[in-house]
Design a protein around this motif. Structure first.
Motif, short mmCIF file in Angstrom:
data_model
loop_
_atom_site.label_atom_id
_atom_site.label_comp_id
_atom_site.label_asym_id
_atom_site.label_seq_id
_atom_site.Cartn_x
_atom_site.Cartn_y
_atom_site.Cartn_z
N GLU A 63 15.28 53.26 55.89
CA GLU A 63 15.23 54.41 55.00
C GLU A 63 14.29 54.16 53.83
OE1 GLU A 63 19.19 55.33 53.80
OE2 GLU A 63 19.77 56.17 55.75
N LEU A 64 14.33 52.95 53.28
CA LEU A 64 13.45 52.63 52.15
C LEU A 64 11.98 52.75 52.56
CD1 LEU A 64 13.86 49.63 49.71
CD2 LEU A 64 11.64 50.20 50.67
N LEU A 65 11.65 52.19 53.74
CA LEU A 65 10.26 52.19 54.19
C LEU A 65 9.81 53.56 54.71
CD1 LEU A 65 10.17 48.72 55.95
CD2 LEU A 65 8.99 49.36 53.85
N ARG A 66 10.73 54.48 54.84
CA ARG A 66 10.37 55.85 55.23
C ARG A 66 10.44 56.81 54.05
NH1 ARG A 66 14.62 57.23 58.18
NH2 ARG A 66 13.68 59.26 58.63
N GLY A 67 10.89 56.32 52.90
CA GLY A 67 11.03 57.19 51.74
C GLY A 67 12.22 58.11 51.84
N ALA A 68 13.16 57.79 52.70
CA ALA A 68 14.34 58.64 52.90
C ALA A 68 15.46 58.21 51.96
CB ALA A 68 14.80 58.57 54.36
N SER A 69 16.48 59.04 51.89
CA SER A 69 17.67 58.75 51.10
C SER A 69 17.32 58.62 49.62
CB SER A 69 18.35 57.47 51.63
OG SER A 69 19.62 57.33 51.05
N LEU A 70 18.10 57.82 48.87
CA LEU A 70 17.93 57.70 47.43
C LEU A 70 16.71 56.85 47.08
CD1 LEU A 70 21.66 57.07 46.41
CD2 LEU A 70 20.40 59.24 46.39
N TYR A 71 16.10 57.15 45.94
CA TYR A 71 14.96 56.36 45.49
C TYR A 71 15.43 54.93 45.22
CZ TYR A 71 10.54 55.24 43.25
OH TYR A 71 9.32 54.69 42.94
N PRO A 72 14.71 53.91 45.73
CA PRO A 72 15.23 52.53 45.66
C PRO A 72 15.07 51.90 44.28
CG PRO A 72 13.06 52.57 46.69
CD PRO A 72 13.45 54.01 46.48
N ARG A 73 15.96 50.97 43.99
CA ARG A 73 15.88 50.20 42.75
C ARG A 73 14.71 49.22 42.82
NH1 ARG A 73 20.39 49.55 39.55
NH2 ARG A 73 19.86 47.35 39.28
N TRP A 74 14.13 48.94 41.66
CA TRP A 74 12.99 48.02 41.62
C TRP A 74 13.37 46.62 42.11
CZ3 TRP A 74 8.19 47.27 42.03
CH2 TRP A 74 7.59 46.07 41.61
N GLU A 75 14.58 46.18 41.83
CA GLU A 75 15.00 44.85 42.27
C GLU A 75 14.82 44.68 43.77
OE1 GLU A 75 18.94 41.93 42.02
OE2 GLU A 75 19.03 43.98 41.25
N ILE A 76 15.15 45.72 44.54
CA ILE A 76 15.02 45.65 45.99
C ILE A 76 13.55 45.72 46.40
CG2 ILE A 76 15.59 46.79 48.16
CD1 ILE A 76 17.95 45.42 46.86
N VAL A 77 12.83 46.65 45.80
CA VAL A 77 11.40 46.81 46.13
C VAL A 77 10.63 45.54 45.80
CG1 VAL A 77 9.31 48.12 45.59
CG2 VAL A 77 11.50 49.31 45.79
N SER A 78 10.94 44.95 44.66
CA SER A 78 10.25 43.72 44.24
C SER A 78 10.53 42.58 45.22
CB SER A 78 10.72 43.34 42.83
OG SER A 78 10.20 42.09 42.45
N ARG A 79 11.77 42.46 45.65
CA ARG A 79 12.12 41.39 46.60
C ARG A 79 11.39 41.58 47.92
NH1 ARG A 79 12.90 36.32 47.62
NH2 ARG A 79 14.39 35.90 49.30
N LEU A 80 11.35 42.81 48.39
CA LEU A 80 10.66 43.11 49.63
C LEU A 80 9.16 42.84 49.50
CD1 LEU A 80 11.10 44.15 52.49
CD2 LEU A 80 10.87 46.49 51.62
N ALA A 81 8.59 43.20 48.34
CA ALA A 81 7.16 42.97 48.11
C ALA A 81 6.83 41.48 48.14
CB ALA A 81 6.75 43.57 46.77
N THR A 82 7.72 40.65 47.57
CA THR A 82 7.50 39.21 47.57
C THR A 82 7.47 38.67 49.00
OG1 THR A 82 8.56 38.95 45.41
CG2 THR A 82 8.44 37.00 46.81
#
Length: 295
Positions: A63-82
């Protein structure tokens, strides 16, 4: 043999294919999602692999990678980016802007990044990226201002952040200038009002073309109607011809500078201008026909 589609996982990759970005995702949200999806596809990892190191189930990662559901928290996005090797600074700026565009409050943005620093000042882009941006920024701003005068600086800033996120892809492309212009154009057009699918020029563009050269009020009024008609026809041109004519007419840039900005050979710029001008003239001033002549 057809080359593999870079928007999909390689053949044989385990797990369900990641679906496309949802239509409801905003333009700035897409601006950081697309490089993240590209990095995910290039990594060869599965959602299951990532879910081991990111505190999200596979379905939530999808869902995060499709932009679906709720807008994600930066903590999660940052971890995934790393994990995917993406630079944090441009991603963080785009994430913040997209959160505000999604009507998240500044308090929510701050709370969402409490446990992960959202730094925007201490990291620098690659030296060649910085040099490129400095070289094109004035003309990028002029182009964006013709369509979105109230947000032209933001559009160009976002363009440079997107380029930073995908700079390796830009350098590996056939022409970095063409790659960058495509990013700029997509960013600007995603924020430009459209009528019947055609982009609308802003009032700033009208003023630039002709009205500022006419001191007489009556002449300005006459010119306005002609300029409106001209811009309506320009908006019907194919993208390359559209951009060439816009840069040559609006800002009177030289053929050489347009060639440099668009990443096209000067001969291609001249050819595009000739074809565009022929279309404009034939549409605005169609040849008169003799009504008395029998075919």
């Amino acid at each position: 043999m057809m080359p593999p589609d870079p928007s999909q996982p390689p053949p044989g990759r385990p797990g369900r294919k990641l679906g496309p970005i949802v239509a409801s995702a905003g333009s700035v949200h897409r601006a950081w999602l697309n490089p993240m999806r590209d990095a995910y596809f290039a990594s060869g990892r599965t959602l299951g692999d990532l879910s081991v190191e990111v505190p999200l189930a596979k379905s939530k990662l999808s869902e995060l990678l499709r932009g679906a559901s709720l807008y994600p928290r930066w903590e999660i996005v940052s971890r995934l980016a790393t994990l995917l090797g993406l630079p944090q600074v441009p991603l963080g700026r785009l994430w913040r802007q997209a959160a505000l565009d999604a009507h998240k409050s500044r308090e929510w943005v701050d709370r969402s990044s409490d446990n992960t620093a959202l730094t925007t000042t201490h990291a620098a882009p690659p030296l060649d990226h910085r040099a490129f941006c400095e070289h094109v920024e004035p003309d990028y701003l002029l182009y964006a201002q013709a369509f979105i005068p109230d947000d032209h600086e933001g559009a160009v800033s976002d363009t440079f952040d997107i380029l930073w996120l995908s700079w390796n892809d830009a350098l590996a492309s056939p022409d970095t200038r063409r790659y960058a212009w495509t990013v700029l154009r997509g960013t600007v057009m995603s924020r430009t009002p459209h009528i019947d699918g055609r982009p609308c020029f802003s009032q700033a563009a009208f003023d630039t073309v002709a009205l500022t050269y006419l001191a007489d009020a009556e002449a300005r009024t006459r010119q306005l109607s002609e300029t409106i008609a001209l811009f309506q026809v320009i908006s019907q041109l194919p993208p390359t011809q559209f951009d060439v004519i816009a840069l040559r007419i609006l800002w009177r840039l030289s053929t050489e500078r347009v060639s440099e900005l668009l990443g096209l050979a000067p001969a291609m710029v001249r050819s595009s201008q000739r074809h565009a001008e022929h279309y404009l003239k034939s549409t605005l001033y169609p040849p008169e026909t003799d009504e008395g002549t029998t075919p």
